[in-house]
Scaffold this motif. Sequence first.
Motif, short mmCIF file in Angstrom:
data_model
loop_
_atom_site.label_atom_id
_atom_site.label_comp_id
_atom_site.label_asym_id
_atom_site.label_seq_id
_atom_site.Cartn_x
_atom_site.Cartn_y
_atom_site.Cartn_z
N THR A 537 0.83 -1.21 0.00
CA THR A 537 0.00 0.00 0.00
C THR A 537 0.86 1.25 0.00
O THR A 537 0.58 2.23 -0.73
CB THR A 537 -0.94 0.00 1.21
N ASP A 540 2.25 1.66 -3.52
CA ASP A 540 1.26 2.10 -4.50
C ASP A 540 0.87 3.56 -4.29
O ASP A 540 0.75 4.33 -5.25
CB ASP A 540 0.02 1.20 -4.42
N ARG A 544 1.56 6.70 -6.94
CA ARG A 544 0.48 7.56 -7.44
C ARG A 544 0.74 9.03 -7.12
O ARG A 544 0.52 9.92 -7.95
CB ARG A 544 -0.87 7.11 -6.86
#
Length: 563
Positions: A537, A540, A544
């Motif tokens: 997590t 990611d 982003r």
Amino acid sequence: MEDKIKFVALGGQAENGKSMYVFEINDKIFVIDTGFKFPEQDKLGVDIIIPNFDYLKDNKARISAIIITHGHDDVMQALGYILEEVKAPVYAPNLTANLIEDMIEQHNNHNHTHIQLDLHRVKRDADIEIDGVPVSFFPLTHSIPGSVGVAIHTTQGALVYTGESIIDFGAPEGFRSNLQKMMDIGKSGVLALFVESSYASKDGYTSPNHKLTSKIEPIFEDAQGRIIISAYAQNIFRIREIIELTRKYQRRLVLYGRNKHDNTNALFRISQHLPKPVLEIPAENLGTKAMVGDPAYDDSLVVLVTGTSHNIYHDLCDIIDGGDASLKLKPTDTIIVASPVLPGTEKIANRAQNELYRTNANIHLLKNKDLYSMHASIEDIKVYIQTFNPKYYVPIKGEYQHFVANANVAKSMGIDDDHILLLDNGEKITFENGERLPGFEQVAVESVMIDGIGVGDVGTKVIDDRIQLSNDGVVIIGMTVDQKTKQILTLTDVQTRGFIYLKDADYIVKEIIRLSEEEIEKARTAHMDDLTETRMTIRDRTIRYILKETGKKPVVLPVIIEV
């Protein structure tokens, strides 16, 4: 009983290099050539690419022979990797056999293997039986001496493989073709002819456009000082021409190739033990590296820079940059680049050529249009078709556009469209009763990338990561947490390489720290024992965020240490 014949290319089709062609006569397999190719520029960190030979491993009990037609990398350098997995006899003409022994010794040393070579030497015009199947060899003209073509005789007719070669009736001994032997094979009946394609769109014959002497002799004649000339180690025909000019103009030749296993250096060593040396330099024309820079010898030297298509331009750049203390460029130097740019070397070659013109030396560049490689042009191909008169014709070796050009030559020689077979790697065809059966079987042919001593360890994902690293860099997030409570114990650290200059983007680092600590807090609150999902997590979210703020997509590596 009529022989059942199958053919499949495991490499060499719709590409340049890594030739590997498999002929099946009933239950017996004959492999012709086992080459590699250099990687494209986007295959970062990959040294070479070889064919996938799982098909051979799965059928290793049926392999009767591996035949190597000449001593070039693109037809023999994958042999060591195959022999690690497949024990099969290797057949090659004498000089090629010497190079194979040298190559396998190097392979064993580099890869810590113990290949026991079962090597059978054949004469260039031999007619022999291999595992009960008649096989004929015939001499061909290529850029390395001792090159041969192969004809495998079957009840349906011969399967004739002309490898890489040209028609040159003035070729010196060791390079000459035997047209009479080819005509005899043609008269016996040829089911299928396999001819290279890379020059199939070039008009006329390749000869004499492959010859170097007429293009550089005026340069030798005018040169007042040292001559530095580059030539690919694989092109022995060209090396011979340079040696002859060195002798004619009473100079001394100094070999600059760094790899003692390249073809030029290997053939010089091998020649010492042959009755008729392939490369021979009289003692009065042989120089040493110690002579380079010595005023007593310097102006009479020909420094021959040899190597592979990749190494040769790196060596030239090193010389230009002053990386060799003994070879400093001077205004009186004459530099001849007789190593035209090959696919995959464009970037380093362009750099070397541009930097050469920044020097005060006399520069002479020979381009591809000036100096042909020794591959069959249109008229050469027509001679092969007329001589062998095949029922079926298979273009091999080259890009697909070259196959189409080769097919057009075959059509002009009267071969029917449906008897010209354009095949890709892995497309296996069958002949029965003198006819090609419709359709084909599919054989796995994915390329195998060699990285160091790792075989097939590098896949698409690894290459993608390397490209991503080279383009956008890496971000490493370091965190230390309590193993039981998941409480953060130290300050979160963010390190970047090749991404952004941290001093100018402090806010980005602060946000990465904030969102990383936020995810750890979520894990702590949820009493999570395993932080694997948290790592994913963090990665990611960081990707982003960075993509939104900078448009870049670096490799993000969260490192969470639990103590």
